[in-house]
Design a protein around this motif. Structure first.
Motif, PDB file in Angstrom:
ATOM      1  N   ILE A   1       0.831  -1.201   0.000  1.00 47.72           N
ATOM      2  CA  ILE A   1       0.000   0.000   0.000  1.00 47.72           C
ATOM      3  C   ILE A   1       0.868   1.254   0.000  1.00 47.72           C
ATOM      4  O   ILE A   1       0.667   2.176  -0.809  1.00 47.72           O
ATOM      5  CB  ILE A   1      -0.944   0.008   1.220  1.00 47.72           C
ATOM      6  CG1 ILE A   1      -1.936  -1.151   1.126  1.00 47.72           C
ATOM      7  CG2 ILE A   1      -1.696   1.330   1.314  1.00 47.72           C
ATOM      8  CD1 ILE A   1      -2.771  -1.350   2.376  1.00 47.72           C
TER       9      ILE A   1
ATOM     10  N   TYR B   1      -1.797   8.192   0.993  1.00 44.26           N
ATOM     11  CA  TYR B   1      -0.559   7.658   1.574  1.00 44.26           C
ATOM     12  C   TYR B   1      -0.106   8.396   2.825  1.00 44.26           C
ATOM     13  O   TYR B   1       0.653   7.843   3.629  1.00 44.26           O
ATOM     14  CB  TYR B   1       0.561   7.601   0.518  1.00 44.26           C
ATOM     15  CG  TYR B   1       1.432   8.822   0.377  1.00 44.26           C
ATOM     16  CD1 TYR B   1       2.500   9.051   1.245  1.00 44.26           C
ATOM     17  CD2 TYR B   1       1.229   9.731  -0.656  1.00 44.26           C
ATOM     18  CE1 TYR B   1       3.312  10.162   1.100  1.00 44.26           C
ATOM     19  CE2 TYR B   1       2.040  10.825  -0.809  1.00 44.26           C
ATOM     20  CZ  TYR B   1       3.075  11.039   0.070  1.00 44.26           C
ATOM     21  OH  TYR B   1       3.880  12.148  -0.081  1.00 44.26           O
TER      22      TYR B   1
ATOM     23  N   THR C   1      -3.327   5.399   4.732  1.00 51.00           N
ATOM     24  CA  THR C   1      -2.392   4.276   4.825  1.00 51.00           C
ATOM     25  C   THR C   1      -1.820   4.140   6.228  1.00 51.00           C
ATOM     26  O   THR C   1      -1.731   3.031   6.776  1.00 51.00           O
ATOM     27  CB  THR C   1      -1.237   4.458   3.818  1.00 51.00           C
ATOM     28  OG1 THR C   1      -1.779   4.504   2.505  1.00 51.00           O
ATOM     29  CG2 THR C   1      -0.246   3.313   3.905  1.00 51.00           C
TER      30      THR C   1
END
Length: 325
Positions: A250, A278, A282
């Motif tokens: 990921i 991100y 994440t």
């Protein structure tokens, strides 16, 4: 007044998602929820790995560092994002933007390298179990962490300083929700090829080389796991490495898409949503991924919750006795 000094005097304007007013309520609500998950999840991991003596091993030492890193990373981004979102304007100070730029690059680089260090730890524990505690001794673990933070800091100082020295000719509007390197490079009014090539070269060192080491470790681990006769041992190794590979996939997937693919490969909206993914979503998934498939962590968290419950119960009883007196 010299336009080039505009951003230094007035700061920067972070557009965020203001060009989509119909979606204004969604990102802030999602971000708040995921931030709370990050705070609770990572704090629980840190406390559990500190208080449970069974988790005083190199693997959980690195996991504790990752949890602390994720707390710092999200805290350097989300409060400012929410202030700008709900505040009277979208402006952030020059100093605040510069600090966020350096800190985000520093912590993001640490995350990339630390995931590789954790893969090496998994490789050692599975492929060389008899020598694991000798190889991964506390002194080496500490040196590795210091090296990771030091290399990442040097990377941040070099790249961010190069970017901030680019003339902006009064441009102060960042089409993002945080002060990030690609967004800062885009508002420069000169040729940015040198800086972009420097960013690409460093990204290879910070992103691709650690990723190659992770994949190599996984290859060796897979060979050893397939030869294991113990089903329980196989299951434990697969759960540990599977969780780590999920996080790696990921995080590295979005980083590579953002920093190593051509800049025109994604629209500006895709870039913003990927950055949101991100840097916030994440990192909030990490504690869930590492705990849901890890029996030792789940047991430690249950003990932590039991201790907290007993502590709360004792306080309640103590208050009740004082009232009776």
């Amino acid at each position: 007044m010299d336009q080039s000094n505009y951003s230094s005097l007035h700061g920067f304007i972070l557009l965020g998602f203001s060009d989509h007013p119909q979606l204004e309520m969604i990102p802030s609500g999602v971000v708040t929820i995921f931030y709370l998950i990050t705070l609770v999840g990572n704090t629980a991991i840190i406390l559990a790995t500190l208080l449970d003596s069974h988790l005083h091993t190199p693997m959980y030492y690195f996991l504790r560092n990752l949890s602390f890193l994720d707390l710092c990373f999200t805290t350097s981004i989300i409060p400012q994002f929410l202030v700008n979102w709900w505040g009277p304007n979208l402006t952030t100070s020059y100093v605040g933007c510069v600090i966020q730029l350096y800190v985000c690059m520093w912590l993001g680089s640490i995350e990339c390298i630390l995931l590789a260090v954790m893969s090496y730890d998994h490789f050692t524990s599975i492929c060389k179990p008899l020598y694991y505690l000798v190889i991964m001794n506390p002194h080496l673990c500490l040196k590795m962490i210091i090296l990771v933070w030091g290399i990442s800091l040097a990377n941040s100082v070099v790249l961010c300083t190069l970017t901030l020295n680019l003339p902006r000719c009064g441009n102060s509007i960042l089409d993002n929700f945080l002060c990030e390197l690609p967004a800062m490079i885009k508002i420069a009014c000169v040729d940015t090829t040198t800086v972009e090539m420097s960013l690409f070269a460093v990204a290879i060192f910070i992103v691709l080389i650690p990723l190659l080491l992770i994949l190599t470790s996984c290859g060796y681990i897979a060979q050893v796991v397939l030869r294991m006769k113990s089903k329980a041992g196989q299951r434990k190794a697969i759960n540990t490495c599977g969780s780590h590979l999920t996080v790696v996939s990921i995080f590295y997937g979005t980083i590579i898409y953002m920093y190593l693919l051509p800049s025109n490969s994604a629209s500006k909206d895709q870039g913003k949503y990927l950055t949101l993914f991100y840097t916030i979503i994440t990192l909030s998934l990490n504690p869930l991924i590492y705990t849901l498939r890890n029996k030792d962590m789940k047991d430690a968290l249950k003990k932590l919750m039991r201790v907290e419950h007993e502590s709360t119960k004792m306080k309640r009883n103590w208050k009740h006795r004082r009232m009776l007196m």
